[in-house]
Design an enzyme around this catalytic site. Structure first.
Site, mmCIF file in Angstrom:
data_model
loop_
_atom_site.group_PDB
_atom_site.id
_atom_site.type_symbol
_atom_site.label_atom_id
_atom_site.label_comp_id
_atom_site.label_asym_id
_atom_site.label_seq_id
_atom_site.Cartn_x
_atom_site.Cartn_y
_atom_site.Cartn_z
ATOM 1 C CB CYS A 109 93.259 35.945 43.369
ATOM 2 S SG CYS A 109 93.883 34.920 44.917
ATOM 3 C CG HIS A 147 93.887 40.156 45.451
ATOM 4 N ND1 HIS A 147 92.840 39.793 45.970
ATOM 5 C CD2 HIS A 147 95.510 38.728 45.823
ATOM 6 C CE1 HIS A 147 92.618 38.390 45.570
ATOM 7 N NE2 HIS A 147 93.692 38.331 45.789
#
Lengths: 234, 84
Positions: free
Chosen positions: A91, A207
């Site tokens: 991310c 994630h």
């Protein structure tokens, strides 16, 4: 090497917020706690994997990841990568890796103009050669959540073609009966994660550290991280 | 000396923010708007009296940090008048 022999470092910037989740995730899988390394450090002890976690480093000022990419520790991370060391950016960590130039392209604002926080179905792309994918099967689908405002992968057509030709696209968003439409952010060619030319650097938007248990909706992140650790320990 | 850096998205790079603003302007009756692009303006006060040198240094800053040249162009101008 056993998994507990693996040395993993998680880099921490002001504004990182997935550093501890990642630390716990790796500790759960490897049985050894990674070290947390503050961004002001100028050296990185020898590690088998350096992880740049998600968050909002430096408040996303100027551009996401731009200031973190120039933080003192990053020179040591770049040296580690130049020696063939493994680096994983998740991310905001992916945004930071793009800003360092270690990976090509840039992540721009989501096409829908909204922060997206939801599960995505991510497919392992065929033809990669990397410790991050070698323990996974091509075409394997994993449910891993994203949470970002700037995850819309953009690169020149030449760069995109090079990524395809070199087997540098690790993960793509795919359509899924459970999750719905594939692409959460408008990313070019449904790209969710890419690799460096030597396969040792991975940047991805989803994630894995948030998909560690069926109780959290998915354990596919654990599958992915475990495969990576196994490959690095082999 | 004060310098101004104008940073804009390159042609062909999607500007979702500009597009949203354009839509709002059209909704407000400004039908003549065909495209909106949003950029950044950065003011820099720097200790330098030589204009050419100042421009050169600021160009370095743009290449190193201020702009991401994958998607952004930058223009440097000298601010009018002496700033305090």
């Amino acid at each position: 090497m056993s998994l507990s022999g693996l040395r993993v470092a998680v880099i921490v910037f002001p504004g990182s917020n997935c550093d501890r989740d990642m630390m716990v995730a790796i500790e759960q899988l490897a049985g050894r706690r990674p070290s947390l390394v503050w961004h002001k450090e100028t050296t990185l002890d020898p590690v088998d994997l350096a992880i740049i976690p998600g968050g909002f480093s430096y408040g996303d000022y100027l551009r996401c990841g731009a200031l973190a990419a120039r933080a003192p520790i990053m020179e040591a991370v770049l040296d580690h990568a130049a020696r063939g060391g493994a680096v994983m950016g998740i991310c905001n960590g992916f945004q930071i890796l793009l800003e360092t130039g270690l990976l090509p392209g840039v992540l721009v604002e989501n096409a829908g103009l909204k922060y997206v926080c939801r599960d995505t179905s991510v497919e392992v792309v065929e033809g990669t050669a990397s410790p991050f994918t070698e323990g996974l099967s091509p075409g394997q689908r994993m449910i891993i959540p994203v949470a970002h405002n700037e995850g819309n992968y953009f690169a020149s057509d030449d760069d995109l073609q090079r990524l395809e030709d070199n087997g540098q696209i690790a993960f793509r968003y795919t359509e899924s009966d459970i999750i719905g439409p594939a692409n959460p952010n408008g990313a070019a060619r449904n790209i969710a994660g890419i690799l460096s030319t030597n396969g040792r650097v991975l940047g991805m938007m989803p994630h894995p550290e948030r998909a560690m248990s069926p109780a959290l909706g998915s354990a596919d992140g654990a599958t992915m991280l475990n495969a990576t650790l196994q490959a690095l320990a082999a | 000396m004060q310098l101004i850096v104008n940073i804009s998205l390159k042609h062909g790079v999607l500007d979702p923010q500009g597009r949203a603003i354009g839509r709002s302007l059209t909704d407000l009756g400004f039908d003549e708007v065909s495209d909106v692009r949003v950029g950044k303006r950065i003011l820099l006060d720097i200790d330098e009296t030589d204009e050419a040198r100042a421009r050169q240094r600021v160009a370095r800053m743009c290449e190193t940090l201020l702009a991401n040249t994958v998607i952004e162009d930058y223009e440097i101008e000298i601010a009018e008048g002496e700033s305090e």
